[in-house]
Design a protein around this motif. Structure first.
Motif, PDB file in Angstrom:
ATOM      1  N   ILE A  49       0.850  -1.197   0.000  1.00 39.07           N
ATOM      2  CA  ILE A  49       0.000   0.000   0.000  1.00 39.07           C
ATOM      3  C   ILE A  49       0.886   1.248   0.000  1.00 39.07           C
ATOM      4  O   ILE A  49       0.665   2.185  -0.779  1.00 39.07           O
ATOM      5  N   ALA A  50       1.924   1.231   0.842  1.00 41.26           N
ATOM      6  CA  ALA A  50       2.849   2.369   0.900  1.00 41.26           C
ATOM      7  C   ALA A  50       3.516   2.591  -0.458  1.00 41.26           C
ATOM      8  O   ALA A  50       3.672   3.724  -0.911  1.00 41.26           O
ATOM      9  N   ARG A  51       3.887   1.494  -1.115  1.00 37.01           N
ATOM     10  CA  ARG A  51       4.524   1.604  -2.430  1.00 37.01           C
ATOM     11  C   ARG A  51       3.594   2.280  -3.431  1.00 37.01           C
ATOM     12  O   ARG A  51       4.019   3.144  -4.205  1.00 37.01           O
ATOM     13  N   ALA A  58      13.914 -18.589 -20.785  1.00 29.32           N
ATOM     14  CA  ALA A  58      13.219 -19.385 -19.766  1.00 29.32           C
ATOM     15  C   ALA A  58      13.235 -18.655 -18.425  1.00 29.32           C
ATOM     16  O   ALA A  58      12.240 -18.655 -17.694  1.00 29.32           O
ATOM     17  N   GLY A  59      14.360 -18.002 -18.112  1.00 27.48           N
ATOM     18  CA  GLY A  59      14.471 -17.274 -16.846  1.00 27.48           C
ATOM     19  C   GLY A  59      13.484 -16.121 -16.771  1.00 27.48           C
ATOM     20  O   GLY A  59      12.798 -15.939 -15.769  1.00 27.48           O
ATOM     21  N   VAL A  60      13.386 -15.349 -17.846  1.00 27.84           N
ATOM     22  CA  VAL A  60      12.460 -14.211 -17.867  1.00 27.84           C
ATOM     23  C   VAL A  60      11.024 -14.705 -17.767  1.00 27.84           C
ATOM     24  O   VAL A  60      10.202 -14.149 -17.032  1.00 27.84           O
ATOM     25  N   GLU A  61      10.722 -15.797 -18.481  1.00 25.61           N
ATOM     26  CA  GLU A  61       9.343 -16.302 -18.465  1.00 25.61           C
ATOM     27  C   GLU A  61       8.978 -16.928 -17.123  1.00 25.61           C
ATOM     28  O   GLU A  61       7.796 -17.053 -16.799  1.00 25.61           O
ATOM     29  N   ALA A  62       9.999 -17.314 -16.346  1.00 27.52           N
ATOM     30  CA  ALA A  62       9.717 -17.936 -15.049  1.00 27.52           C
ATOM     31  C   ALA A  62       9.362 -16.895 -13.981  1.00 27.52           C
ATOM     32  O   ALA A  62       8.830 -17.238 -12.936  1.00 27.52           O
ATOM     33  N   VAL A  63       9.658 -15.625 -14.232  1.00 25.92           N
ATOM     34  CA  VAL A  63       9.266 -14.579 -13.281  1.00 25.92           C
ATOM     35  C   VAL A  63       7.752 -14.387 -13.421  1.00 25.92           C
ATOM     36  O   VAL A  63       7.256 -14.197 -14.529  1.00 25.92           O
ATOM     37  N   PRO A  64       7.010 -14.445 -12.302  1.00 27.44           N
ATOM     38  CA  PRO A  64       5.544 -14.403 -12.398  1.00 27.44           C
ATOM     39  C   PRO A  64       5.036 -13.150 -13.115  1.00 27.44           C
ATOM     40  O   PRO A  64       5.599 -12.061 -12.967  1.00 27.44           O
ATOM     41  N   ALA A  65       3.957 -13.319 -13.872  1.00 26.79           N
ATOM     42  CA  ALA A  65       3.353 -12.197 -14.598  1.00 26.79           C
ATOM     43  C   ALA A  65       2.906 -11.096 -13.643  1.00 26.79           C
ATOM     44  O   ALA A  65       2.849  -9.925 -14.015  1.00 26.79           O
ATOM     45  N   THR A  66       2.622 -11.475 -12.387  1.00 21.90           N
ATOM     46  CA  THR A  66       2.165 -10.475 -11.420  1.00 21.90           C
ATOM     47  C   THR A  66       3.245  -9.425 -11.143  1.00 21.90           C
ATOM     48  O   THR A  66       2.922  -8.318 -10.730  1.00 21.90           O
ATOM     49  N   GLN A  67       4.521  -9.778 -11.374  1.00 24.80           N
ATOM     50  CA  GLN A  67       5.591  -8.794 -11.202  1.00 24.80           C
ATOM     51  C   GLN A  67       5.509  -7.713 -12.284  1.00 24.80           C
ATOM     52  O   GLN A  67       5.722  -6.533 -12.016  1.00 24.80           O
ATOM     53  N   TRP A  68       5.195  -8.130 -13.517  1.00 24.77           N
ATOM     54  CA  TRP A  68       4.972  -7.156 -14.599  1.00 24.77           C
ATOM     55  C   TRP A  68       3.788  -6.256 -14.249  1.00 24.77           C
ATOM     56  O   TRP A  68       3.829  -5.044 -14.454  1.00 24.77           O
ATOM     57  N   GLN A  69       2.728  -6.877 -13.711  1.00 25.61           N
ATOM     58  CA  GLN A  69       1.514  -6.103 -13.402  1.00 25.61           C
ATOM     59  C   GLN A  69       1.771  -5.099 -12.289  1.00 25.61           C
ATOM     60  O   GLN A  69       1.340  -3.943 -12.376  1.00 25.61           O
ATOM     61  N   ALA A  70       2.497  -5.547 -11.239  1.00 24.93           N
ATOM     62  CA  ALA A  70       2.801  -4.643 -10.130  1.00 24.93           C
ATOM     63  C   ALA A  70       3.609  -3.444 -10.631  1.00 24.93           C
ATOM     64  O   ALA A  70       3.379  -2.308 -10.215  1.00 24.93           O
ATOM     65  N   ALA A  71       4.553  -3.702 -11.545  1.00 26.28           N
ATOM     66  CA  ALA A  71       5.366  -2.611 -12.089  1.00 26.28           C
ATOM     67  C   ALA A  71       4.508  -1.687 -12.956  1.00 26.28           C
ATOM     68  O   ALA A  71       4.650  -0.469 -12.919  1.00 26.28           O
ATOM     69  N   LYS A  72       3.588  -2.288 -13.713  1.00 21.40           N
ATOM     70  CA  LYS A  72       2.768  -1.481 -14.629  1.00 21.40           C
ATOM     71  C   LYS A  72       1.873  -0.505 -13.873  1.00 21.40           C
ATOM     72  O   LYS A  72       1.747   0.651 -14.266  1.00 21.40           O
ATOM     73  N   VAL A  73       1.252  -0.967 -12.778  1.00 20.83           N
ATOM     74  CA  VAL A  73       0.364  -0.063 -12.048  1.00 20.83           C
ATOM     75  C   VAL A  73       1.136   1.023 -11.295  1.00 20.83           C
ATOM     76  O   VAL A  73       0.536   1.989 -10.837  1.00 20.83           O
ATOM     77  N   LEU A  74       2.454   0.860 -11.188  1.00 19.71           N
ATOM     78  CA  LEU A  74       3.276   1.938 -10.616  1.00 19.71           C
ATOM     79  C   LEU A  74       3.721   2.916 -11.705  1.00 19.71           C
ATOM     80  O   LEU A  74       4.411   3.887 -11.419  1.00 19.71           O
ATOM     81  N   GLY A  75       3.348   2.616 -12.941  1.00 19.22           N
ATOM     82  CA  GLY A  75       3.705   3.505 -14.036  1.00 19.22           C
ATOM     83  C   GLY A  75       5.027   3.185 -14.698  1.00 19.22           C
ATOM     84  O   GLY A  75       5.471   3.912 -15.597  1.00 19.22           O
ATOM     85  N   LEU A  76       5.683   2.108 -14.263  1.00 19.73           N
ATOM     86  CA  LEU A  76       6.975   1.749 -14.873  1.00 19.73           C
ATOM     87  C   LEU A  76       6.758   1.246 -16.301  1.00 19.73           C
ATOM     88  O   LEU A  76       5.855   0.452 -16.558  1.00 19.73           O
TER      89      LEU A  76
END
Lengths: 254, 222
Positions: free
Chosen positions: A155-157, B112-130
């Motif tokens: 949330i903070a992030r 294979a390494g890039v694809e093994a990182v969960p898609a949720t990491q891309w999503q978390a970055a996207k909603v931060l505007g990255l």
């Protein structure tokens, strides 16, 4: 006093293949208000949040934030497109970056997207961690935190970007029961301070206390909307009544 | 030829073998460097979602991993000059062929390494505007790096040993020098034993280095 319109969703349609998940959703959220969305699983409430966060392409309709486009099947210019970081989102599974400390989780996007330098970003991050009660955990890696702490860090992030709308997608569903309270407390404070928020949750106590309005969704549509005291005490629609009575009976009592 | 195993006959040739080891080392470093850089670019091209980039990368990877590296080395030494006018000495041809070959393997490991990182990491970055590049650089690749360390270490060792194939075109690396010494001394078993030890001395520190690297990364996030 009428409050300014922050988010407006018009005739939103979302399909996965031939399945229609959102079937013409209309939703207005006033600035500074908290809206809680309830409904059975598969009703489309999480998908609605994900469309507003632009994590899902939409089939039809328009989503606008403060008069700028979030997503639309209409044509619009880049100039009228809202910035991605204006809408913050917190997920059920936290989704912190596991290879970064809590502090670096918070400062990454402000430095890259908002162009803050390291000092500015870290100052803002430490203040933010203080407000969510994680000042001592700045240097810790996410794996060292409890679920409740991870969610407060998430949330903070999101707040680091100073979003104009915060989306909470079942943020306490993955937590042990005794950790739910500390996360809801942060959200309560946030709402009291005037954050506009859209909350998908099964925490009816939270909905009752914090929500300005509760929205009941079913089968990709908004069935009913009203202040919590009205919607919980005297739901107008049979489907809302059925859902609420199932929810109240879930401990198995007759 | 004496019947006993007599390692002493190799001693006078140790300086020659050492210079061969030095060539092997340089060959390994250059082809690994070329392979890692090109491999990463190929992996990103395959993951780009743009056909114009993904298809050539796919073709390249399949071409280089389905044909024998020995054939590629010989081809780059004898085939390149008449086709392109580019003439390479044995060392250059071998370094180029081995680097291009191993790039295909690194590319698949990295993908294979890039694809093994969960898609949720891309999503978390996207909603931060990255953006995609920032996300890749600061969120996805550091996590993928941890996953690909073990197979990358194995591939590096495999390649360093594989530099022995360069002996086929006369690059003065360890095995080639060893073959010459064996011809001179009529003691192939002794010479090859020394050479095997030399390869071990070269590759075992690589194995240790990758193990240390894995431990360091594991500690950082525990």
């Amino acid at each position: 006093m009428t409050r300014q319109l922050r988010l407006s969703v018009r005739q939103l349609v979302k399909r996965y293949g031939t399945t229609t998940v959102l079937d013409g959703v209309d939703l207005d959220v006033a600035a500074g208000s908290a809206l809680v969305i309830i409904g059975p699983s598969g009703s489309g409430k999480s998908t609605l949040l994900r469309c507003i966060a632009r994590l899902e392409p939409i089939a039809a309709g328009t989503i606008m934030l403060d008069g700028k486009y979030v997503a639309s099947s209409e044509r619009y210019g880049q100039a009228k497109l809202v910035a991605a970081h204006d809408i913050g989102m917190v997920f059920q599974s936290f989704n912190l970056f596991p290879h970064l400390t809590v502090l670096d989780n918070l400062t990454l996007a402000p430095r890259r997207v908002l162009g803050l330098d390291r000092d500015e970003a870290e100052t803002r991050a430490r203040e933010m961690l203080h407000t969510v009660g994680l000042a001592e955990k700045a240097e810790a890696y996410p794996a060292k935190l409890s679920g409740g702490q991870q969610q407060r860090a998430a949330i903070a992030r999101a707040l680091m970007m100073r979003p104009r709308l915060m989306l909470f997608d079942e943020v306490t569903s993955a937590l042990d029961p005794e950790l739910v309270g500390e996360v809801l407390k942060v959200m309560r404070t946030l709402s009291r301070e005037g954050m506009t928020m859209l909350v998908v949750t099964h925490e009816m106590g939270f909905a009752r206390d914090v929500a300005d309005d509760v929205v009941f969704m079913d089968h990709g549509r908004i069935v009913e909307r009203g202040p919590p005291e009205q919607l919980f005490a005297a739901p107008q629609e049979p489907r809302t009544r059925a859902f609420l009575s199932r929810l109240l009976d879930r401990d198995g009592k007759e | 030829m004496g019947a006993v195993f007599d390692i002493d006959v190799v001693v006078p040739y140790l300086p020659d073998l050492a210079s061969g080891l030095w060539v092997t080392f340089r060959l390994g470093v250059i082809s690994v460097a070329l392979g890692v850089v090109l491999g990463l670019l190929l992996a990103l091209a395959r993951l780009s979602g743009t056909r114009l980039l993904a298809w050539p990368a796919y073709l390249y990877i399949e071409l280089f991993r389905t044909t024998p590296p020995l054939v590629q080395i010989i081809w780059f030494y004898y085939g390149l000059p008449p086709l392109t006018g580019i003439e390479l000495d044995p060392f250059g041809a071998a370094a180029l062929a081995l680097g291009l070959n191993i790039a295909a393997f690194f590319a698949e490991i990295f993908r294979a390494g890039v694809e093994a990182v969960p898609a949720t990491q891309w999503q978390a970055a996207k909603v931060l505007g990255l953006g995609r590049l920032d996300t890749l650089r600061s969120v996805i690749l550091p996590q993928a790096a941890r996953l690909v360390l073990p197979p990358t270490g194995t591939t590096v060792i495999y390649l360093v040993k594989g530099t022995a194939l360069a002996s086929a075109i006369g690059a003065p690396e360890l095995l080639r020098v060893g073959q010459l010494v064996a011809l001179e001394t009529f003691r192939p078993v002794e010479v090859l034993t020394v050479i095997a030890i030399a390869y071990f001395v070269l590759t075992y520190p690589i194995a240790l280095a990758f193990m240390a690297l894995e431990r360091r990364v594991a500690r950082a996030r525990a």
